[in-house]
Scaffold this motif. Structure first.
Motif: not given
Length: 154
Positions: A122-128, A118-119, A58-62
């Motif tokens: 950034t994308v990088l923060e989301a990946l971590f 948005k929670r 969901h969060f990465v693929g889609a």
């Protein structure tokens, strides 16, 4: 040295190590044990694997890779069909592979941009966050598998 590539490669490698840990944890479990919920409320190893796959898809693929994956988060925890362990682990493998493929294709500007959810920031923060989330559930799975094993011998 390319910090963005080094960072995304490190995140992908860590996720693959955690996935390998999960595979090792559940390897000795029978199909029945894989779907055993040792406590109420609680999760089965199978449901945790489905959740981790759904989360990455969901969060990465889609959301980052445009895969059009449609998530049913509730079902990740309530699935009762008892999908074979090999099939569940294959879904986990595919989600981790999607993570690597999508993440390693992101450039510096995209990594610094806002994640669609948005929670996360950034994308990088989301990946971590997503790798940490995976690690948290890997730890839970270790505990759940020990409870299942103890229950099987009592």
């Amino acid at each position: 040295m390319n910090l963005e590539r080094d960072t995304t490669a490190a995140l992908s490698s860590e996720l693959e190590k955690l996935r390998d840990d999960i595979r090792e944890l559940v390897a000795p479990l029978t199909e029945e044990q894989f779907w055993t919920r040792p406590t109420e409320p609680g999760n089965t190893p199978a449901n945790l694997c489905l959740h981790l796959a759904g989360n990455l898809n969901h969060f990465v693929g889609a959301q980052l890779g445009g895969t059009e994956y449609k998530r049913d988060r509730e079902r990740e925890f309530t699935e009762s069909e008892r999908i074979p362990k090999a099939q569940v682990l294959s879904r986990l493998d595919e989600a981790v592979a999607t993570f690597r493929r999508v993440v390693e294709g992101l450039d510096a500007a995209r990594l610094r941009s806002a994640h669609p959810d948005k929670r996360f920031g950034t994308v990088l923060e989301a990946l971590f966050h997503l790798v940490a989330h995976f690690a948290l559930h890997r730890g839970q799975m270790s505990y759940v598998v020990r409870l299942i094993g103890r229950g099987a011998t009592e």
